[in-house]
Design a protein around this motif. Sequence first.
Motif, PDB file in Angstrom:
ATOM      1  N   SER A  67      72.290  77.580  83.683  1.00  0.00           N
ATOM      2  CA  SER A  67      71.560  76.308  83.716  1.00  0.00           C
ATOM      3  C   SER A  67      72.370  75.163  83.113  1.00  0.00           C
ATOM      4  CB  SER A  67      70.239  76.430  82.958  1.00  0.00           C
ATOM      5  OG  SER A  67      69.364  77.272  83.640  1.00  0.00           O
ATOM      6  N   ILE A  68      73.139  75.460  82.089  1.00  0.00           N
ATOM      7  CA  ILE A  68      73.965  74.442  81.443  1.00  0.00           C
ATOM      8  C   ILE A  68      75.095  73.989  82.362  1.00  0.00           C
ATOM      9  CG2 ILE A  68      75.622  74.054  79.566  1.00  0.00           C
ATOM     10  CD1 ILE A  68      73.800  75.916  77.851  1.00  0.00           C
ATOM     11  N   ALA A  69      75.697  74.927  83.064  1.00  0.00           N
ATOM     12  CA  ALA A  69      76.872  74.617  83.865  1.00  0.00           C
ATOM     13  C   ALA A  69      76.572  74.270  85.317  1.00  0.00           C
ATOM     14  CB  ALA A  69      77.836  75.801  83.823  1.00  0.00           C
ATOM     15  N   SER A  70      75.331  74.459  85.757  1.00  0.00           N
ATOM     16  CA  SER A  70      74.989  74.218  87.152  1.00  0.00           C
ATOM     17  C   SER A  70      73.680  73.446  87.264  1.00  0.00           C
ATOM     18  CB  SER A  70      74.851  75.562  87.892  1.00  0.00           C
ATOM     19  OG  SER A  70      74.328  75.351  89.183  1.00  0.00           O
ATOM     20  N   PRO A  71      73.762  72.142  87.508  1.00  0.00           N
ATOM     21  CA  PRO A  71      72.535  71.360  87.655  1.00  0.00           C
ATOM     22  C   PRO A  71      71.624  71.876  88.771  1.00  0.00           C
ATOM     23  CG  PRO A  71      74.424  69.909  87.436  1.00  0.00           C
ATOM     24  CD  PRO A  71      74.962  71.302  87.568  1.00  0.00           C
ATOM     25  N   TRP A  72      72.200  72.413  89.839  1.00  0.00           N
ATOM     26  CA  TRP A  72      71.376  72.912  90.935  1.00  0.00           C
ATOM     27  C   TRP A  72      70.663  74.201  90.559  1.00  0.00           C
ATOM     28  CZ3 TRP A  72      69.857  69.674  94.350  1.00  0.00           C
ATOM     29  CH2 TRP A  72      70.655  68.584  94.670  1.00  0.00           C
ATOM     30  N   ALA A  73      71.325  75.050  89.800  1.00  0.00           N
ATOM     31  CA  ALA A  73      70.641  76.261  89.319  1.00  0.00           C
ATOM     32  C   ALA A  73      69.526  75.872  88.355  1.00  0.00           C
ATOM     33  CB  ALA A  73      71.631  77.198  88.638  1.00  0.00           C
ATOM     34  N   LYS A  74      69.794  74.895  87.498  1.00  0.00           N
ATOM     35  CA  LYS A  74      68.763  74.426  86.561  1.00  0.00           C
ATOM     36  C   LYS A  74      67.553  73.908  87.327  1.00  0.00           C
ATOM     37  CE  LYS A  74      67.886  71.342  82.639  1.00  0.00           C
ATOM     38  NZ  LYS A  74      66.483  71.390  82.899  1.00  0.00           N
ATOM     39  N   ARG A  75      67.793  73.149  88.377  1.00  0.00           N
ATOM     40  CA  ARG A  75      66.692  72.618  89.192  1.00  0.00           C
ATOM     41  C   ARG A  75      65.866  73.769  89.774  1.00  0.00           C
ATOM     42  NH1 ARG A  75      66.181  71.313  94.924  1.00  0.00           N
ATOM     43  NH2 ARG A  75      64.587  69.724  95.157  1.00  0.00           N
ATOM     44  N   LEU A  76      66.547  74.796  90.279  1.00  0.00           N
ATOM     45  CA  LEU A  76      65.841  75.956  90.825  1.00  0.00           C
ATOM     46  C   LEU A  76      65.006  76.632  89.744  1.00  0.00           C
ATOM     47  CD1 LEU A  76      65.253  78.158  92.957  1.00  0.00           C
ATOM     48  CD2 LEU A  76      67.386  79.251  92.221  1.00  0.00           C
ATOM     49  N   PHE A  77      65.595  76.897  88.588  1.00  0.00           N
ATOM     50  CA  PHE A  77      64.868  77.570  87.509  1.00  0.00           C
ATOM     51  C   PHE A  77      63.676  76.746  87.028  1.00  0.00           C
ATOM     52  CE2 PHE A  77      69.117  79.685  86.179  1.00  0.00           C
ATOM     53  CZ  PHE A  77      69.000  80.602  87.202  1.00  0.00           C
ATOM     54  N   ASP A  78      63.876  75.429  86.880  1.00  0.00           N
ATOM     55  CA  ASP A  78      62.780  74.557  86.439  1.00  0.00           C
ATOM     56  C   ASP A  78      61.637  74.582  87.440  1.00  0.00           C
ATOM     57  OD1 ASP A  78      64.249  73.879  84.192  1.00  0.00           O
ATOM     58  OD2 ASP A  78      64.826  71.887  84.929  1.00  0.00           O
ATOM     59  N   GLU A  79      61.965  74.552  88.708  1.00  0.00           N
ATOM     60  CA  GLU A  79      60.924  74.586  89.739  1.00  0.00           C
ATOM     61  C   GLU A  79      60.186  75.910  89.727  1.00  0.00           C
ATOM     62  OE1 GLU A  79      58.344  73.274  92.450  1.00  0.00           O
ATOM     63  OE2 GLU A  79      59.863  72.023  91.487  1.00  0.00           O
ATOM     64  N   LEU A  80      60.908  77.010  89.560  1.00  0.00           N
ATOM     65  CA  LEU A  80      60.262  78.320  89.509  1.00  0.00           C
ATOM     66  C   LEU A  80      59.312  78.444  88.308  1.00  0.00           C
ATOM     67  CD1 LEU A  80      63.215  80.649  90.545  1.00  0.00           C
ATOM     68  CD2 LEU A  80      61.188  80.076  91.895  1.00  0.00           C
ATOM     69  N   LYS A  81      59.672  77.796  87.197  1.00  0.00           N
ATOM     70  CA  LYS A  81      58.827  77.838  86.011  1.00  0.00           C
ATOM     71  C   LYS A  81      57.497  77.123  86.208  1.00  0.00           C
ATOM     72  CE  LYS A  81      62.672  78.117  82.781  1.00  0.00           C
ATOM     73  NZ  LYS A  81      63.486  77.359  81.818  1.00  0.00           N
ATOM     74  N   THR A  82      57.473  76.149  87.131  1.00  0.00           N
ATOM     75  CA  THR A  82      56.238  75.380  87.360  1.00  0.00           C
ATOM     76  C   THR A  82      55.269  76.129  88.268  1.00  0.00           C
ATOM     77  OG1 THR A  82      57.047  74.189  89.311  1.00  0.00           O
ATOM     78  CG2 THR A  82      57.493  73.212  87.123  1.00  0.00           C
TER      79      THR A  82
END
Length: 115
Positions: free
Chosen positions: A99-114
């Motif tokens: 998540s720190i190194a990949s903004p797109w992975a972070k976006r995916l993880f954040d969306e999955l958390k919602t």
Amino acid sequence: WATPAGASDADCHLMVQCMENWFLTDRQALAQFFGQGFQDSALPNSALPIGVNNVESISKQQVYRSLRHATRSCKTKPSYNKGTHSFDLLKRIDPTKLSIASPWAKRLFDELKTR
């Protein structure tokens, strides 16, 4: 492309370059997986500190080439091969580092958390 019924922009997630880019975010997992002979210094941006958001800009060809080079002298596993190693490695990668190194992975993880 026609958006499927009930879908929004938040439902579309594309991986930038290839999944192997994600492996570069957790050098410790790579070293543990490949064991003796693994050469971290052969990977792109090895000297950059954790947290630098550049992993998505590394070309697919460079990632594959560097993984093969970093693993060519490993004693316990053969040199990197997508079919043989990719899914075993993917499940070992630390999602926080990713998540720190990949903004797109972070976006995916954040969306999955919602959801």
